[in-house]
Write an enzyme that holds these catalytic residues in place. Structure first.
Site, short mmCIF file in Angstrom:
data_model
loop_
_atom_site.label_atom_id
_atom_site.label_comp_id
_atom_site.label_asym_id
_atom_site.label_seq_id
_atom_site.Cartn_x
_atom_site.Cartn_y
_atom_site.Cartn_z
N LYS A 160 18.83 32.30 -10.11
CA LYS A 160 18.52 32.74 -8.72
C LYS A 160 17.08 32.18 -8.43
O LYS A 160 16.51 32.09 -9.13
CB LYS A 160 18.27 34.30 -8.98
CG LYS A 160 17.68 34.98 -7.79
CD LYS A 160 18.46 35.69 -6.99
CE LYS A 160 17.85 36.03 -5.71
NZ LYS A 160 18.69 35.82 -4.47
N ASN A 181 25.47 38.61 2.65
CA ASN A 181 24.35 39.15 1.77
C ASN A 181 23.19 38.65 2.61
O ASN A 181 23.00 37.69 3.27
CB ASN A 181 24.57 38.45 0.48
CG ASN A 181 23.50 37.12 0.24
OD1 ASN A 181 22.26 37.24 0.17
ND2 ASN A 181 24.60 36.22 0.28
N ASN A 211 15.88 25.02 -2.66
CA ASN A 211 16.64 25.84 -1.71
C ASN A 211 15.84 25.95 -0.50
O ASN A 211 14.87 26.36 -0.01
CB ASN A 211 16.84 27.23 -2.25
CG ASN A 211 17.39 28.20 -1.32
OD1 ASN A 211 17.90 27.92 -0.35
ND2 ASN A 211 17.37 29.54 -1.81
N CYS A 218 18.11 28.73 2.57
CA CYS A 218 18.15 30.22 2.61
C CYS A 218 18.13 30.71 4.00
O CYS A 218 17.09 30.74 4.85
CB CYS A 218 17.06 31.01 2.00
SG CYS A 218 17.54 32.86 1.89
C1 LIG Z 1 24.54 37.59 -2.99
C2 LIG Z 1 24.33 36.45 -3.05
C3 LIG Z 1 23.15 35.84 -3.62
C4 LIG Z 1 22.49 34.64 -3.13
N1 LIG Z 1 21.36 34.05 -3.58
C5 LIG Z 1 21.08 32.75 -3.34
C6 LIG Z 1 19.66 32.50 -3.89
O1 LIG Z 1 18.93 32.89 -4.47
N2 LIG Z 1 19.55 30.99 -3.67
C7 LIG Z 1 20.55 29.93 -3.17
O2 LIG Z 1 20.26 28.71 -3.14
N3 LIG Z 1 21.71 30.63 -2.75
C8 LIG Z 1 22.03 31.80 -2.89
N4 LIG Z 1 23.32 32.27 -2.45
C9 LIG Z 1 24.32 31.30 -1.97
C10 LIG Z 1 25.26 30.61 -2.96
O3 LIG Z 1 24.51 30.07 -4.19
C11 LIG Z 1 26.06 29.53 -2.53
O4 LIG Z 1 25.39 28.60 -1.83
C12 LIG Z 1 27.01 30.54 -1.51
O5 LIG Z 1 27.32 31.75 -1.76
C13 LIG Z 1 28.57 29.79 -1.20
O6 LIG Z 1 29.16 29.92 -2.28
P1 LIG Z 1 30.36 30.95 -2.76
O7 LIG Z 1 31.20 31.14 -1.48
O8 LIG Z 1 31.11 30.49 -3.85
O9 LIG Z 1 29.60 32.21 -3.01
C14 LIG Z 1 23.57 33.44 -2.49
C15 LIG Z 1 25.02 33.91 -2.44
C16 LIG Z 1 25.24 35.37 -2.72
C17 LIG Z 1 26.65 35.62 -2.34
#
Ligand SMILES: Cc1cc2nc3c(=O)[nH]c(=O)nc-3n(C[C@H](O)[C@H](O)[C@H](O)COP(=O)(O)O)c2cc1C
Length: 306
Positions: A46, A70, A129, A132
């Protein structure tokens, strides 16, 4: 003979190319009762920031058709507490650790965190990151090639660790940003972060998420993510870590075929915490069935001649 699944990202040698996406796997420990964490290619933590953050007000998540929104807002314990409390647990897992880092609005914080983590030997790589969507910004660093170049090159100067830059899909041309990250010395790019979206409760006429907009993830975004990985693959030479809606082996394969060297699983972990190990097994079976002896032969193997 077993197919070779190992890949190289910068200085990082991974035994297989299946990672977990930042923010969807906590700091690893949360999933230890569900799967053997040492089977993963790497754990991406995270995102952490220099100082602790409470994150955004609730409600911060909601389900959407084929995905979720989210707006966690980078809740995290901050660098010091991460090193004191989370890293000792992560260190015990026999798996490379990639630390995702961010700052809210101050590039100096990025530099400070990267410089500090450069000295921590258990940390193998940093993921920047800069994408965000859930913090109150007018513009993200990853929405501007110049800002991306400036930030990545400054971080590059303070760390010898493998550097991965995480890109936003909320742009007109993601390849411009990928090229800027590469030119600035990033060892790899990861894409995609979430897409900015909204969802409304029609009875109350209120947004379902307190911050109004939030990041969309899950299967709904997969075709977009696949398209963006394909576009970036044609424009840069450094490896791509692909993600966005990967739910199973078949969806992971799409990303390798369009050019990803590794993939990350995000939202799917909430539905099936064992999904990553299932994908590793499924990938091996696919390569065996198709008589492909190395994952590198699959990467970028898209057939697009008419
Ligand atoms: C609940 C949640 C929290 C996330 N927190 C972060 C984060 O802290 N840092 C980050 O770079 N991406 C964060 N993401 C993005 C994911 O790492 C990812 O790039 C994005 O969800 C696309 O992939 P997925 O469709 O498989 O979830 C978060 C995604 C979700 C769903």
């Amino acid at each position: 003979m077993q197919p070779n699944l190992s890949v190289t990202i910068g200085k990082l040698k991974l035994k297989n190319p299946i990672l977990v996406a930042s923010g969807t796997f906590g700091y690893g420990e949360e999933f230890k009762d569900f799967l053997d964490l040492s089977k993963l290619g790497a754990i991406v933590t995270k995102t952490i920031t220099l100082n602790p953050r409470q994150g955004n007000p609730a409600p911060r998540t909601c389900e959407t058709p084929a995905g979720m929104l989210n707006s966690i807002g980078l809740e995290n314990p901050g660098l010091e507490a991460f090193i004191a409390e989370k890293l000792p647990i992560l260190k015990k897992i026999d798996v490379p650790i990639i630390i995702s880092i961010a700052s809210l609005d101050n590039p100096e914080e990025f530099i400070a965190v990267a410089r500090h983590l450069d000295k921590v030997k258990e940390v193998q790589a940093l993921e920047l990151n800069i994408s965000c969507p859930n913090i109150q910004h007018t513009r993200l660093i990853s929405q501007d090639p110049k800002s991306t170049y400036n930030l990545v090159s400054r971080v590059r100067k303070v760390t010898r660790k493998t550097l991965i830059t995480k890109l936003s899909p909320n742009v007109t041309d993601i390849t411009e940003i990928a090229k800027a990250a590469q030119a600035a010395g990033s060892d790899a790019v990861s894409l995609i972060n979430t897409l900015t979206g909204m969802s409304i409760d029609t009875e109350t006429k209120r947004p379902k998420i307190a911050t109004l907009t939030a990041g969309l993830s899950g299967p709904a975004i997969r075709p977009l993510a696949v398209r963006m990985v394909w576009e970036v693959y044609q424009k840069i030479k450094i490896p791509i870590i692909g993600m966005g809606g990967i739910m199973d082996t078949s969806s992971a394969l799409e990303f390798f075929i369009v050019g990803a060297t590794a993939i990350s699983v995000g939202t799917a972990n909430f539905i099936n915490p064992k999904v990553t190990v299932e994908i590793i097994d499924g990938l091996k079976k696919y390569l065996l069935r198709n008589k492909i002896n190395s994952i590198y032969k699959l990467i970028g193997s898209l057939e697009c001649k008419k």
